[in-house]
Design an enzyme around this catalytic site. Structure first.
Site, short mmCIF file in Angstrom:
data_model
loop_
_atom_site.label_atom_id
_atom_site.label_comp_id
_atom_site.label_asym_id
_atom_site.label_seq_id
_atom_site.Cartn_x
_atom_site.Cartn_y
_atom_site.Cartn_z
N LYS A 177 40.16 -107.06 19.52
CA LYS A 177 40.23 -107.34 20.96
C LYS A 177 39.38 -106.29 21.69
CE LYS A 177 42.82 -106.79 25.10
NZ LYS A 177 41.60 -106.20 25.65
N GLU A 252 45.14 -93.86 18.00
CA GLU A 252 44.15 -92.81 18.35
C GLU A 252 44.14 -92.72 19.86
OE1 GLU A 252 42.50 -90.82 16.57
OE2 GLU A 252 42.72 -91.67 14.57
N CYS A 286 37.09 -89.05 24.10
CA CYS A 286 38.46 -88.63 23.82
C CYS A 286 38.51 -87.18 23.37
CB CYS A 286 39.09 -89.54 22.79
SG CYS A 286 38.07 -89.68 21.32
N GLU A 385 44.44 -85.42 31.13
CA GLU A 385 43.17 -85.97 30.67
C GLU A 385 42.51 -86.68 31.85
OE1 GLU A 385 43.06 -89.52 28.20
OE2 GLU A 385 41.43 -88.65 27.03
P1 NAD Z 1 43.40 -98.32 27.65
O1 NAD Z 1 44.57 -97.75 26.96
O2 NAD Z 1 43.50 -98.65 29.08
O3 NAD Z 1 42.94 -99.68 26.93
C1 NAD Z 1 42.68 -99.72 25.53
C2 NAD Z 1 42.84 -101.16 25.04
O4 NAD Z 1 44.23 -101.51 25.09
C3 NAD Z 1 42.09 -102.21 25.87
O5 NAD Z 1 41.48 -103.13 24.99
C4 NAD Z 1 43.23 -102.87 26.66
O6 NAD Z 1 42.95 -104.20 27.02
C5 NAD Z 1 44.35 -102.81 25.65
N1 NAD Z 1 45.68 -102.99 26.26
C6 NAD Z 1 46.09 -102.68 27.52
N2 NAD Z 1 47.39 -103.00 27.69
C7 NAD Z 1 47.82 -103.52 26.52
C8 NAD Z 1 49.07 -104.03 26.05
N3 NAD Z 1 50.15 -104.08 26.84
N4 NAD Z 1 49.15 -104.48 24.78
C9 NAD Z 1 48.07 -104.43 23.97
N5 NAD Z 1 46.85 -103.98 24.35
C10 NAD Z 1 46.73 -103.52 25.61
O7 NAD Z 1 42.20 -97.29 27.38
P2 NAD Z 1 40.72 -97.23 28.03
O8 NAD Z 1 40.83 -96.86 29.46
O9 NAD Z 1 39.92 -98.43 27.65
O10 NAD Z 1 40.12 -96.00 27.20
C11 NAD Z 1 40.34 -94.68 27.56
C12 NAD Z 1 41.44 -94.02 26.74
O11 NAD Z 1 41.18 -94.17 25.35
C13 NAD Z 1 41.49 -92.53 26.99
O12 NAD Z 1 42.82 -92.08 27.06
C14 NAD Z 1 40.82 -91.96 25.75
O13 NAD Z 1 41.13 -90.64 25.47
C15 NAD Z 1 41.26 -92.91 24.70
N6 NAD Z 1 40.35 -92.83 23.55
C16 NAD Z 1 40.80 -92.26 22.38
C17 NAD Z 1 39.94 -92.14 21.29
C18 NAD Z 1 40.40 -91.54 19.98
O14 NAD Z 1 39.80 -91.83 18.97
N7 NAD Z 1 41.41 -90.71 19.95
C19 NAD Z 1 38.64 -92.61 21.39
C20 NAD Z 1 38.22 -93.18 22.59
C21 NAD Z 1 39.10 -93.30 23.65
#
Ligand code: NAD
Length: 493
Positions: A177, A252, A286, A385
């Site tokens: 997704k 992650e 991240c 963050e």
């Molecule tokens: P987000 O959590 O808003 O979204 C991530 C994904 O989750 C999207 O595809 C979204 O549609 C999906 N999602 C949202 N609600 C959901 C639900 N109820 N059920 C299932 N899926 C759902 O994150 P973002 O804003 O796209 O990315 C930024 C975040 O990601 C930051 O906190 C960043 O630190 C983290 N991040 C972590 C890593 C790592 O490897 N540790 C890498 C990159 C980003």
């Protein structure tokens, strides 16, 4: 005005609209204008994708010789190398990340598929030294089933590769997704998956909102494994969703990674590493090193040098090769950054550079490299963050104080140590509670190096030799070597 591009989702080897024909637009962060339209997957679309993956899992894919599956992974790597430039361009338009970075990354991501292709036929079982002489017990690693891969908007190619490559190598099938904030890159990647000749249904790529699409996927009863990357709040939903299907989950999540510079550090190296760590990708990483602790003797001098470096960073259009920092991905992020900076300054933080939307912001979401001095690390910009180019700086006196402060945050993803003293580097690296420690360097990745955090930064490791096992389960097989019949359990002996 240029025409809006229209995309379809990749389900069961076919390019399809959502069953309702609903779509949503994705914005170009450079100018805040819609540039493409993608299907908005409903619960029914999710069901279609998961069932396609389940059918593929019941078919030949998991039964192929591992090295045969490896050949498909190599084909994906070839496609990535041949199309890195085109893919990088799309990712830049959709996310606002610099083209020179997205293009290079698309090329490098091919290495991940090669690496896991090579590992596919090297995952071995065991012979258990069992305590029953006539029994042989062996264990073997089996694929899990349908994997749901949930991807955030940033570093999508990398975050997909570290899930998809090991999952496929081990014989699982996958529904990916894409993020609603930048969904097109993965649909373009779907075209490369198609060209790699991988059997239909083995990889499916859907676009939709967190709810209903992400929720339906992560709670679907045929999904057996969830690999999630995103924010910690979303992660709580994922855990709740997984209670519906009792899936194995890896998370992650975010970070507030601390970096320490000791008096004896090689300063030019530290300045470059810190700059890369927080201002690379406009801080939307991240592992961004967003909390900086500088030892007292060099504090003023080092901070001045850092500010002068930050002020020279060229902010601009992400396709331009001279640009060093592009826009933020979304207006929501910009607003959150501004809110946190305001609160930090109200509580005594001292703004040393940046801090205000750039004039370019009338069009895109541009924010300059920002440095704030904080008396303590509990101020909002030093604690939360922000996912932007905001560095909070604190002073410290002793090694123990630095360690205590670095560990005083709910996250534990990455960290950095700059010192010329080997013993100190070792001591601090061991004491820091984080999944990754960079010593005299920062912001490096490799298919061979495990990646992932502890504490609120999540659990489960991606990349590295062990990560492939996260896409397997152990099966135990008992073999009776005795010629004698088993004793009747109901006869008294
Ligand atoms: P987000 O959590 O808003 O979204 C991530 C994904 O989750 C999207 O595809 C979204 O549609 C999906 N999602 C949202 N609600 C959901 C639900 N109820 N059920 C299932 N899926 C759902 O994150 P973002 O804003 O796209 O990315 C930024 C975040 O990601 C930051 O906190 C960043 O630190 C983290 N991040 C972590 C890593 C790592 O490897 N540790 C890498 C990159 C980003």
């Amino acid at each position: 005005m240029s025409k809006i591009k229209e995309y379809k989702m990749f389900i069961d080897g076919e390019w399809v609209n959502s069953e309702s024909n609903k779509t949503f637009e994705t914005l170009n962060p450079e100018n805040n204008k819609p540039w493409a339209k993608v299907p908005e997957a409903s619960i029914k679309d999710v069901d279609r994708a998961v069932k396609a993956a389940q059918k593929a899992f019941e078919g030949t894919w998991p039964k192929l010789l591992p090295r045969e599956r490896g050949k498909y992974l190599k084909a994906i790597a070839t496609q990535l190398r041949e199309n890195a430039e085109a893919l990088g361009k799309i990712e830049t338009i959709d996310t606002g990340k610099l083209f020179r970075e997205t293009k290079t990354q698309a090329n490098y991501i091919a290495e991940y598929y090669d690496y896991f292709a090579g590992l596919a036929d090297k995952v071995e079982g065991t012979v258990v030294p069992i305590d029953k002489p006539e029994m042989q017990v062996i264990t073997t690693r089996i694929p899990i089933g349908v994997v749901a891969a949930i991807i955030p908007w940033n570093s999508q190619m990398l975050l997909t590769a570290v899930k998809l490559a090991p999952a496929l190598a081990m014989g699982n099938t996958v529904v990916i997704k894409a993020s609603e904030l930048a969904p097109v890159t993965l649909l373009e990647f779907g075209k490369l998956i198609e060209k790699s000749g991988i059997p239909k249904g083995v990889v499916n790529i859907i676009t939709g909102l967190g709810e209903p699409c992400g929720k339906a996927l992560t709670s679907h009863n045929l999904v057996e494994r969830i690999a999630f990357t995103g924010g910690p709040e979303t992660a709580k939903h994922i855990i709740k969703n997984s209670a519906e299907n009792l899936s194995q989950v890896s998370l992650e999540l975010g970070g507030k990674s601390p970096v320490v510079v000791f008096n004896d550090a090689e300063q030019e190296n530290a300045l470059n590493g810190i700059t890369a760590g927080i201002f690379g990708a406009s801080g939307q990483s991240c592992i961004a090193g967003s909390r900086l602790y500088i030892q007292s003797k060099i504090y003023e001098e080092f901070l001045d040098k850092l500010i002068s470096k930050a002020e020279k960073i060229i902010l601009g259009a992400p396709m331009e090769l001279k640009t060093q920092m592009g826009p933020l991905n979304s207006f929501k992020q910009l607003e959150n950054i501004e809110k946190n900076i305001k609160a930090t300054l109200e509580q005594g933080g001292k703004l040393r550079c940046g801090g205000k939307r750039s004039k370019l912001s009338n069009e895109g979401y541009y924010f300059p490299a920002t440095i704030i001095e904080c008396k303590n690390h509990n101020l909002p910009s030093a604690e939360n963050e922000l996912f932007g180019p905001i560095l909070s700086v604190m002073k410290f006196e002793t090694e123990e104080e630095a360690i205590t402060k670095m560990n005083d945050n709910k996250y534990g993803l990455s960290s950095g140590v700059y010192t010329a003293n080997f013993g100190k580097a070792m001591r601090v690296s061991k004491a820091i509670r984080a999944g990754i420690v960079f010593v005299n360097t920062y912001r490096l990745i490799s298919p061979m190096a495990p990646f992932g955090g502890i504490k609120d930064s999540g659990f489960g490791k991606e990349a590295g030799i062990e990560s492939i096992k996260e896409y397997t389960r152990i099966k135990t097989i008992w073999l009776n070597s005795s010629d004698k019949p088993m004793t009747d359990p109901f006869t008294m002996g």
